[in-house]
Design a protein around this motif. Structure first.
Motif, PDB file in Angstrom:
ATOM      1  N   HIS A 134       6.658  -1.071  -6.745  1.00  8.66           N
ATOM      2  CA  HIS A 134       5.771   0.032  -7.148  1.00  8.66           C
ATOM      3  C   HIS A 134       5.003  -0.320  -8.421  1.00  8.66           C
ATOM      4  O   HIS A 134       3.813  -0.030  -8.535  1.00  8.66           O
ATOM      5  CB  HIS A 134       6.565   1.324  -7.379  1.00  8.66           C
ATOM      6  CG  HIS A 134       6.663   2.190  -6.177  1.00  8.66           C
ATOM      7  ND1 HIS A 134       5.591   2.873  -5.660  1.00  8.66           N
ATOM      8  CD2 HIS A 134       7.719   2.495  -5.386  1.00  8.66           C
ATOM      9  CE1 HIS A 134       5.978   3.552  -4.599  1.00  8.66           C
ATOM     10  NE2 HIS A 134       7.262   3.336  -4.412  1.00  8.66           N
ATOM     11  N   MET A 135       5.696  -0.941  -9.378  1.00  7.75           N
ATOM     12  CA  MET A 135       5.026  -1.351 -10.616  1.00  7.75           C
ATOM     13  C   MET A 135       3.891  -2.322 -10.314  1.00  7.75           C
ATOM     14  O   MET A 135       2.821  -2.250 -10.916  1.00  7.75           O
ATOM     15  CB  MET A 135       6.022  -2.049 -11.566  1.00  7.75           C
ATOM     16  CG  MET A 135       7.026  -1.169 -12.206  1.00  7.75           C
ATOM     17  SD  MET A 135       8.143  -2.207 -13.210  1.00  7.75           S
ATOM     18  CE  MET A 135       9.659  -1.287 -13.081  1.00  7.75           C
ATOM     19  N   MET A 136       4.142  -3.227  -9.378  1.00  2.35           N
ATOM     20  CA  MET A 136       3.170  -4.280  -9.088  1.00  2.35           C
ATOM     21  C   MET A 136       1.981  -3.793  -8.280  1.00  2.35           C
ATOM     22  O   MET A 136       0.865  -4.221  -8.526  1.00  2.35           O
ATOM     23  CB  MET A 136       3.848  -5.450  -8.368  1.00  2.35           C
ATOM     24  CG  MET A 136       4.820  -6.197  -9.246  1.00  2.35           C
ATOM     25  SD  MET A 136       5.430  -7.757  -8.586  1.00  2.35           S
ATOM     26  CE  MET A 136       6.115  -7.342  -7.027  1.00  2.35           C
ATOM     27  N   VAL A 137       2.204  -2.914  -7.304  1.00  2.00           N
ATOM     28  CA  VAL A 137       1.113  -2.532  -6.410  1.00  2.00           C
ATOM     29  C   VAL A 137       0.613  -1.114  -6.623  1.00  2.00           C
ATOM     30  O   VAL A 137      -0.413  -0.734  -6.062  1.00  2.00           O
ATOM     31  CB  VAL A 137       1.497  -2.720  -4.919  1.00  2.00           C
ATOM     32  CG1 VAL A 137       1.840  -4.168  -4.636  1.00  2.00           C
ATOM     33  CG2 VAL A 137       2.620  -1.799  -4.508  1.00  2.00           C
ATOM     34  N   GLY A 138       1.308  -0.323  -7.420  1.00  2.00           N
ATOM     35  CA  GLY A 138       0.883   1.053  -7.667  1.00  2.00           C
ATOM     36  C   GLY A 138       0.808   1.841  -6.377  1.00  2.00           C
ATOM     37  O   GLY A 138       1.715   1.807  -5.560  1.00  2.00           O
ATOM     38  N   GLU A 139      -0.307   2.499  -6.202  1.00  2.00           N
ATOM     39  CA  GLU A 139      -0.497   3.344  -5.013  1.00  2.00           C
ATOM     40  C   GLU A 139      -1.272   2.633  -3.912  1.00  2.00           C
ATOM     41  O   GLU A 139      -1.724   3.260  -2.962  1.00  2.00           O
ATOM     42  CB  GLU A 139      -1.226   4.635  -5.428  1.00  2.00           C
ATOM     43  CG  GLU A 139      -0.491   5.452  -6.477  1.00  2.00           C
ATOM     44  CD  GLU A 139       0.886   5.896  -6.015  1.00  2.00           C
ATOM     45  OE1 GLU A 139       1.020   6.330  -4.844  1.00  2.00           O
ATOM     46  OE2 GLU A 139       1.836   5.793  -6.818  1.00  2.00           O
ATOM     47  N   ASN A 140      -1.425   1.316  -4.030  1.00  2.00           N
ATOM     48  CA  ASN A 140      -2.219   0.562  -3.061  1.00  2.00           C
ATOM     49  C   ASN A 140      -1.523   0.370  -1.718  1.00  2.00           C
ATOM     50  O   ASN A 140      -2.165   0.037  -0.735  1.00  2.00           O
ATOM     51  CB  ASN A 140      -2.618  -0.796  -3.628  1.00  2.00           C
ATOM     52  CG  ASN A 140      -3.546  -0.651  -4.814  1.00  2.00           C
ATOM     53  OD1 ASN A 140      -4.380   0.247  -4.842  1.00  2.00           O
ATOM     54  ND2 ASN A 140      -3.387  -1.512  -5.800  1.00  2.00           N
ATOM     55  N   ILE A 141      -0.207   0.542  -1.696  1.00  2.00           N
ATOM     56  CA  ILE A 141       0.562   0.399  -0.460  1.00  2.00           C
ATOM     57  C   ILE A 141       1.437   1.641  -0.337  1.00  2.00           C
ATOM     58  O   ILE A 141       2.015   2.113  -1.322  1.00  2.00           O
ATOM     59  CB  ILE A 141       1.431  -0.882  -0.485  1.00  2.00           C
ATOM     60  CG1 ILE A 141       0.530  -2.124  -0.543  1.00  2.00           C
ATOM     61  CG2 ILE A 141       2.339  -0.950   0.727  1.00  2.00           C
ATOM     62  CD1 ILE A 141       1.292  -3.436  -0.570  1.00  2.00           C
ATOM     63  N   SER A 142       1.574   2.155   0.864  1.00  2.00           N
ATOM     64  CA  SER A 142       2.346   3.383   1.078  1.00  2.00           C
ATOM     65  C   SER A 142       3.830   3.141   0.804  1.00  2.00           C
ATOM     66  O   SER A 142       4.326   2.008   0.885  1.00  2.00           O
ATOM     67  CB  SER A 142       2.165   3.884   2.516  1.00  2.00           C
ATOM     68  OG  SER A 142       2.869   3.038   3.415  1.00  2.00           O
ATOM     69  N   ASP A 143       4.555   4.228   0.502  1.00  2.00           N
ATOM     70  CA  ASP A 143       5.995   4.139   0.280  1.00  2.00           C
ATOM     71  C   ASP A 143       6.706   3.585   1.504  1.00  2.00           C
ATOM     72  O   ASP A 143       7.671   2.823   1.382  1.00  2.00           O
ATOM     73  CB  ASP A 143       6.572   5.516  -0.084  1.00  2.00           C
ATOM     74  CG  ASP A 143       6.181   5.964  -1.482  1.00  2.00           C
ATOM     75  OD1 ASP A 143       5.713   5.118  -2.267  1.00  2.00           O
ATOM     76  OD2 ASP A 143       6.354   7.160  -1.795  1.00  2.00           O
ATOM     77  N   GLU A 144       6.214   3.935   2.670  1.00  2.00           N
ATOM     78  CA  GLU A 144       6.816   3.448   3.918  1.00  2.00           C
ATOM     79  C   GLU A 144       6.672   1.928   4.024  1.00  2.00           C
ATOM     80  O   GLU A 144       7.627   1.220   4.374  1.00  2.00           O
ATOM     81  CB  GLU A 144       6.151   4.132   5.116  1.00  2.00           C
ATOM     82  CG  GLU A 144       6.815   3.801   6.437  1.00  2.00           C
ATOM     83  CD  GLU A 144       6.157   4.556   7.585  1.00  2.00           C
ATOM     84  OE1 GLU A 144       5.771   3.869   8.554  1.00  2.00           O
ATOM     85  OE2 GLU A 144       6.034   5.787   7.505  1.00  2.00           O
ATOM     86  N   GLN A 145       5.488   1.416   3.714  1.00  2.00           N
ATOM     87  CA  GLN A 145       5.258  -0.025   3.763  1.00  2.00           C
ATOM     88  C   GLN A 145       6.105  -0.751   2.717  1.00  2.00           C
ATOM     89  O   GLN A 145       6.682  -1.810   3.006  1.00  2.00           O
ATOM     90  CB  GLN A 145       3.783  -0.342   3.535  1.00  2.00           C
ATOM     91  CG  GLN A 145       2.889   0.047   4.692  1.00  2.00           C
ATOM     92  CD  GLN A 145       1.423  -0.095   4.334  1.00  2.00           C
ATOM     93  OE1 GLN A 145       0.969   0.433   3.331  1.00  2.00           O
ATOM     94  NE2 GLN A 145       0.678  -0.818   5.178  1.00  2.00           N
ATOM     95  N   LEU A 146       6.183  -0.176   1.506  1.00  2.00           N
ATOM     96  CA  LEU A 146       7.012  -0.793   0.464  1.00  2.00           C
ATOM     97  C   LEU A 146       8.482  -0.802   0.882  1.00  2.00           C
ATOM     98  O   LEU A 146       9.188  -1.785   0.656  1.00  2.00           O
ATOM     99  CB  LEU A 146       6.852  -0.056  -0.867  1.00  2.00           C
ATOM    100  CG  LEU A 146       5.559  -0.321  -1.624  1.00  2.00           C
ATOM    101  CD1 LEU A 146       5.510   0.504  -2.894  1.00  2.00           C
ATOM    102  CD2 LEU A 146       5.399  -1.791  -1.952  1.00  2.00           C
ATOM    103  N   GLY A 147       8.935   0.290   1.489  1.00  2.00           N
ATOM    104  CA  GLY A 147      10.313   0.355   1.967  1.00  2.00           C
ATOM    105  C   GLY A 147      10.593  -0.722   2.995  1.00  2.00           C
ATOM    106  O   GLY A 147      11.655  -1.357   2.987  1.00  2.00           O
ATOM    107  N   SER A 148       9.629  -0.939   3.876  1.00  2.00           N
ATOM    108  CA  SER A 148       9.766  -1.975   4.899  1.00  2.00           C
ATOM    109  C   SER A 148       9.833  -3.363   4.261  1.00  2.00           C
ATOM    110  O   SER A 148      10.657  -4.205   4.654  1.00  2.00           O
ATOM    111  CB  SER A 148       8.583  -1.882   5.867  1.00  2.00           C
ATOM    112  OG  SER A 148       8.655  -2.910   6.817  1.00  2.00           O
ATOM    113  N   ILE A 149       8.987  -3.600   3.260  1.00  2.00           N
ATOM    114  CA  ILE A 149       8.993  -4.888   2.549  1.00  2.00           C
ATOM    115  C   ILE A 149      10.337  -5.096   1.857  1.00  2.00           C
ATOM    116  O   ILE A 149      10.936  -6.176   1.944  1.00  2.00           O
ATOM    117  CB  ILE A 149       7.834  -4.963   1.525  1.00  2.00           C
ATOM    118  CG1 ILE A 149       6.490  -5.023   2.254  1.00  2.00           C
ATOM    119  CG2 ILE A 149       7.999  -6.159   0.589  1.00  2.00           C
ATOM    120  CD1 ILE A 149       5.278  -4.788   1.353  1.00  2.00           C
TER     121      ILE A 149
END
Length: 189
Positions: A134-149
């Motif tokens: 989250h720190m690195m990408v901010g709001e550029n990627i959805s929470d769902e996508q970050l969770g998957s990563i």
């Protein structure tokens, strides 16, 4: 190191820092000049606020985490010049002719690991990984996508299947990465 930032470095201090960090005398003098310019209170120490006034850190999404590494071995929330130099030595390019434990591949990986290990327990949890992402990408990627990563990263790295990434697992994942190149800064000679 003395209590005033106007204190000049003594020759034996420069020699000791050279031996410990691998920096040249000229590099140490230049970094000391930078240190004293950051020391706005002229007390011979840097505070978190002193670091956060560095424009490159202020705009870096991981700036707070990077600053935190300078204070990892500080009991009083102050960083003296010697501590400052030890952390910077982590980013010195590795020279095969001069081995130095402060900037070898393992030290560089420990530094990177500490950015993700938010609570300092020696393991990176999914929540810690998500927080740093989250720190690195901010709001550029959805929470769902970050969770998957985060899920995929843990599955790929977690050899002992405890749901977290240990330093050894982190090291294994990055074994084929050119950490020496990616985590080195060319300091002026």
């Amino acid at each position: 190191m003395g209590s005033k930032s106007s204190h000049l470095l003594l020759e034996n201090e420069v020699t000791e820092i050279m031996t410990e960090t691998g920096f040249s005398a000229n590099q140490i003098e230049r970094l000391y000049s930078r240190f004293t310019s950051l020391d706005k209170s002229h007390n011979g120490f840097l505070s978190r606020n002193d670091f956060l006034r560095i424009p490159e850190l202020a705009i870096n999404p991981l700036g707070d985490r990077i600053v935190e590494t300078f204070f990892a071995n500080s009991a009083d929330e102050k960083v003296n010049f010697r501590q400052f130099m030890r952390v910077l030595a982590t980013f010195r390019p590795i020279k095969s002719s001069r081995e130095n434990r402060l900037n070898d591949k393992c030290a560089k990986l420990k530094f990177a690991f500490s950015i993700y290990d938010l609570n300092g327990n020696g393991k990176i949890s999914k929540d810690e990984l998500l927080a740093v992402l989250h720190m690195m990408v901010g709001e550029n990627i959805s929470d769902e996508q970050l969770g998957s990563i985060a899920d995929r990263t843990i599955v790929e790295a977690d050899d002992d299947k405890d749901g977290m990434i240990s330093f050894e697992e982190f090291k294994n994942v990055l074994d084929r990465t050119d950490v020496e190149q990616k985590m080195s800064i060319r300091f002026l000679h």
